[in-house]
Design an enzyme around this catalytic site. Structure first.
Site, PDB file in Angstrom:
ATOM      1  N   GLU A 239       2.795  19.663  10.225  1.00 36.87           N
ATOM      2  CA  GLU A 239       3.687  18.959   9.306  1.00 36.87           C
ATOM      3  C   GLU A 239       2.974  18.493   8.032  1.00 36.87           C
ATOM      4  OE1 GLU A 239       3.644  14.636  11.471  1.00 36.87           O
ATOM      5  OE2 GLU A 239       4.919  16.161  12.388  1.00 36.87           O
TER       6      GLU A 239
ATOM      7  N   CYS B 229       1.047  -6.632 -14.866  1.00 34.62           N
ATOM      8  CA  CYS B 229       0.272  -7.866 -14.883  1.00 34.62           C
ATOM      9  C   CYS B 229      -0.462  -8.040 -13.553  1.00 34.62           C
ATOM     10  CB  CYS B 229       1.206  -9.051 -15.152  1.00 34.62           C
ATOM     11  SG  CYS B 229       0.307 -10.575 -15.473  1.00 34.62           S
ATOM     12  N   GLU B 230      -1.417  -7.178 -13.313  1.00 33.33           N
ATOM     13  CA  GLU B 230      -2.264  -7.206 -12.118  1.00 33.33           C
ATOM     14  C   GLU B 230      -3.628  -6.641 -12.501  1.00 33.33           C
ATOM     15  OE1 GLU B 230      -1.819  -8.299  -9.067  1.00 33.33           O
ATOM     16  OE2 GLU B 230       0.331  -8.741  -9.127  1.00 33.33           O
TER      17      GLU B 230
ATOM     18  N   ARG C 177      -1.131   4.860  -5.806  1.00 34.82           N
ATOM     19  CA  ARG C 177      -2.240   5.332  -4.971  1.00 34.82           C
ATOM     20  C   ARG C 177      -3.608   4.789  -5.396  1.00 34.82           C
ATOM     21  NH1 ARG C 177      -3.654  10.302  -4.587  1.00 34.82           N
ATOM     22  NH2 ARG C 177      -4.081  10.328  -2.340  1.00 34.82           N
TER      23      ARG C 177
ATOM     24  N   TYR D 218       3.247  11.288  -3.094  1.00 36.33           N
ATOM     25  CA  TYR D 218       3.102   9.835  -3.000  1.00 36.33           C
ATOM     26  C   TYR D 218       2.970   9.195  -4.387  1.00 36.33           C
ATOM     27  CZ  TYR D 218       2.327  11.314   1.746  1.00 36.33           C
ATOM     28  OH  TYR D 218       2.474  11.909   2.969  1.00 36.33           O
TER      29      TYR D 218
END
Length: 876
Positions: free
Chosen positions: A758, A828-829, A797, A857
């Site tokens: 998978e 804002c990080e 990610r 992702y």
């Protein structure tokens, strides 16, 4: 007309050449060219040489021969043969250039002191190697355009001084020269000439006797001469390009360390790197003389530069070193607790036996120390005598052979929060001692020696290979050993987005940010997997059913493309099932595999009602909702006890992972299934993502197949996904032929079970890119920032698990890099960093930045954090 440096002001360069660099005529021709190049630049040159490669080992046979006359004479004959062959190859005018040294060797072999292996006699024997190689070198260089080359006896200028508590052995065979700048020596040597050649490894003591500077002492000699002459630079010429982040023979992905400070280099050398002797750096650090490690075969290569570096350097793990042959002494007694003077008593015993202690670990009732074999004469007699003395005050246990694995870097204490993966690697091992240095430069683990070679590559992958550009300015790490061995780096691999550059720039001009997916790339990846076949003569497909892991990217166009290529679908939520059915209304329910984790009862009930295949990975559903599974066929997800992957957060196996039924609960699961009338028709395991080693799936397949034989109704074995996609140039793509081989091997042994897999990321990662526009640029100190119009709200990610994505300035794709930059978004990080330490061309507002491998992702994990719209999706 070029200006000529006045003679009085011409700087010195000290160039040291090791054994392999002085063993052939062609290597001596290299030395002549290097010396001539320095002279052409107006520099004076002092050449320091080792013995010919292998000669010191032959001299050791003589030194160890005692009463074995035959062994001594055989070694002597081989030394004579080696040097005679080189004399002939050099075509020297005086074939007797070594006659005095050969006569001295004859006297020493015949000396009566050989029987007792007198230390002074041993020093004279070992000194012959450098004395002979330097004599040959002086004669040869005179024929190579350096007629003024003068031979210098190192013993006339390097004076060893005994250290407090230093035993006779180390005073003679591992002596110390406290070299400092010496203006008188510098002036006297300059008055004599411009080019000199001398010996490494040897010095004299206060009584004028020959002493040695320890194995590897030629580096130390170069450091001493460099300090005394206040050299412009000391060059250590060897057969490797410099210091590496690990032993490159163990770790081909080890990175060249382009720049280090003295303390870092000394830590790396002290803790196992063989390319440089740690004693060479002390005199140079005190005199502020830089040192460069250079490759004799590739003199144009920059190598490793060692000099003073600003104290504001950012914390960074730079190398993983290993010392083997380490001996641990464990001393235990309840009497040491709060006992004044206990340590003084036990360390007195080490002093009396001439043993220096390296690492120390202590507890209330135990003190464990390590002895470094490079600084001690450690043998069974010495250890027995030490243990006997220590036994008077404590219980003694000797552990050997051990290996000390050391993480070296600046600001190690500030990195402790990032070492969880490292601690996990050590968690399953018997770690005898852990030591964190007081100078904040290393963290050491002592383990059984047999485990070291297997562990170091794994640690390197965790700490350096996956994070090699986190150094303070990007100039610390050079190319990998594998890249250097391959020669000239190949141009960037062709990618669909390079060919589609014009179209992508047009799309970005219309709207930014944007995810762009290329269905051709998805199709190519799908066909590569579908075409996996058993080795000839078999031609049947190996994998009976491929499921696409929908969570990677559920875009309807991608689902339709993969359905057309023959893929079924793996879903982890009811919403994903609905998405597949909406994109493919005619898709049979049995082509959907539902593998939820901690989902509510309602999702299982709904999935069963739709007729999709359902996987269970816990006891709870059968324990509490058994009636829902009456008469149903289910698949069991098993936790095989270990996780794999490039980051802790993508590992899905082991006790710390929430996925799967533990092996010790499988029998209970079976009993519950029987009790409610459910049939277990499939076994499943998925241990992690980003795996590039094909052998992983052999292990999973074999374990599940063996387990399946204990069931009565198993039809299929699902070995999960996790097929890795290389993100960096030093990563090798998953070998599909190797994967086919390992699958065929297990399938041949268990033909009764269907094989399912998978993949998710493998199919779509390379097929997608994220386009963003430069909004601002900024510099703070030495750090350059490039801001773009999206960040972790579109691509999580990098912030979530340190994922690496190639980043290019698409507007200036072929422009030369200008700066090492941090590519950041508007969120804002502090964690809103899309790419740390990337070399990009000069970036301007409005430039289009492309982030590659964003097809998996990416958009599916996006959010409206800060109420900013994430990137929209476009299919081409």
């Amino acid at each position: 007309m070029n200006a000529v440096t006045p003679a009085a002001h011409r700087p010195w360069v000290v160039a040291k050449f090791g054994g392999t660099s002085v063993s052939t005529r062609s290597r001596w021709e290299n030395i002549a060219r290097i010396a001539a190049a320095h002279r052409a630049r107006g520099q004076r040159v002092l050449i320091v040489v080792s013995a010919l490669s292998g000669v010191t080992d032959l001299l050791k046979r003589i030194a160890d021969s005692a009463d074995d006359e035959a062994a001594a004479r055989a070694a002597q004959a081989e030394i004579v043969r080696r040097h005679a062959a080189l004399v002939a190859d050099m075509q020297l005018a005086d074939p007797q250039v070594l006659a005095p040294r050969l006569a001295e060797m004859e006297r020493l072999v015949a000396d009566t002191r050989r029987a007792s292996r007198a230390l002074e006699w041993q020093a004279q024997v070992f000194a012959l190697g450098e004395l002979m190689s330097s004599a040959l070198g002086a004669a040869f260089l005179a024929t190579q355009g350096l007629p003024d080359t003068q031979w210098l006896d190192a013993r006339e200028h390097l004076l060893a001084q005994p250290l407090p508590n230093q035993g006779a052995w180390s005073r003679t065979l591992s002596a110390t020269v406290p070299a400092v700048p010496d203006a008188a020596f510098e002036a006297a040597l300059a008055a004599r000439g411009e080019v000199f050649i001398t010996q490494g490894f040897i010095a004299r003591d206060g009584e004028g006797r020959t002493v040695l500077l320890g194995r590897g002492g030629s580096d130390t000699s170069a450091g001493c001469f460099g300090a005394m002459l206040r050299a412009q630079c000391v060059e250590i010429w060897t057969d490797v390009p410099g210091m590496f982040s690990a032993n490159p023979r163990l770790v081909p992905e080890a990175r060249l360390l382009a720049r280090l400070d003295y303390q870092e280099a000394q830590e790396i050398a002290t803790t196992g790197a063989k390319v440089l002797h740690p004693r060479s750096l002390g005199p140079l650090r005190r005199a502020d003389v830089p040192l460069v490690i250079k490759d004799t075969n590739r003199p144009g290569f920059p190598g490793t530069e060692i000099r003073a570096i600003g104290s504001d350097a950012a914390p960074c793990v730079k190398a993983i070193s290993a010392r083997k042959g380490v001996t641990l002494i464990s001393m235990e007694t309840v009497g040491m607790w709060q006992q004044v003077g206990f340590l003084a008593d036990v360390f007195t015993a080490f002093k009396q036996h001439g043993l220096s202690v390296d690492l120390i670990g202590s507890a209330e009732t135990n003190v464990t120390v390590s002895l470094d074999p490079s600084e001690n004469l450690v043998n069974s007699d010495v250890l027995s005598a030490l243990a006997a003395d220590l036994a008077k005050v404590c219980r003694v246990k000797v552990l050997a052979p051990c290996a000390a694995i050391t993480l070296v870097g600046r600001g190690m204490r500030a990195l402790l929060q990032r070492l969880s993966g490292v601690l996990a690697e050590f968690g399953a091992l018997d770690v005898h001692l852990i030591s964190q240095s007081s100078n904040n430069l290393n963290l050491t683990f002592v383990i059984d020696e047999a485990l070291a070679d297997e562990l170091i590559p794994r640690l390197h992958a965790l700490l350096i290979r996956a994070d090699a550009l986190r150094a303070e300015d990007g100039a610390v790490f050079g190319p990998s050993w594998r890249e250097l061995e391959a020669g000239t780096p190949s141009p960037p691999a062709p990618t669909w987005w390079r060919a589609a550059r014009a179209d992508l720039l047009e799309l970005a001009a219309q709207r930014s940010p944007r995810y762009v997916y290329a269905l051709d790339a998805v199709r190519a990846n799908a066909r590569a997997l579908m075409q996996l076949r058993a080795p000839a003569p078999a031609t049947t497909a190996l994998v009976d059913r491929w499921h696409y892991a929908l969570k990677a990217n559920p875009h309807p166009a991608i689902l339709r493309e993969l359905h057309g290529q023959g893929f079924a679908f793996e879903c982890v939520s009811l919403a994903e099932i609905d998405a597949v059915r909406a994109a493919l209304p005619q898709l049979p329910a049995e082509r959907i595999l539902f593998t939820p984790n901690f989902a509510p009862r309602s999702e299982y009930v709904a999935a069963l009602a739709l007729g999709v295949r359902v996987t269970l990975d816990a006891l709870h559903p059968l324990q509490h909702w058994g009636e829902a599974f009456a008469g149903q066929a289910v698949h069991l997800r098993v936790d095989l006890g270990v996780g794999r992957g490039h980051h802790d957060k993508v590992k899905t196996g082991g006790a710390t992972s929430k996925f799967g039924v533990a092996l010790d609960q499988v029998d209970e699961f079976r009993a519950l299934a029987r009790g409610c009338g459910a049939r277990i028709v499939g076994l499943h395991a998925h241990l992690g993502s980003g795996i590039l080693d094909a052998s992983h799936w052999r292990s999973v397949y074999a374990q599940l197949a063996s387990l399946a034989e204990g069931f009565s109704r198993i039809e299929s074995i699902d070995i999960g996904g996790g097929l890795g996609v290389p993100a960096r140039s030093d990563e090798r793509a998953l070998d599909l032929a190797a994967l086919a081989g390992v699958l065929a091997e297990v399938k041949q042994a268990y033909p009764q079970f269907q094989l399912w897999m998978e993949p998710g990321r493998y199919l779509v990662a390379d097929a997608g890119v994220l386009l963003a526009r430069v909004t601002q640029t900024k510099r703070k100190g030495r750090v350059h920032y490039v801001g773009v119009d999206t960040g972790m709200n579109s691509l999580l990610r990098p912030a979530l698990y340190d994922a690496w994505h190639e980043i290019v300035n698409l507007s200036r794709l072929d422009a030369a890099p200008a700066h090492m930059v941090q590519v950041v978004g508007p969120i804002c990080e502090s964690g809103d960093v899309l790419g740390a330490n990337r070399r990009l061309p000069e970036c301007r507002e409005g430039d289009v930045i492309l982030i590659a491998q964003a097809g998996a992702y990416g958009a599916v994990m996006a959010s409206h954090y800060n109420l900013r719209e994430p990137a929209m999706e476009v299919i081409i």
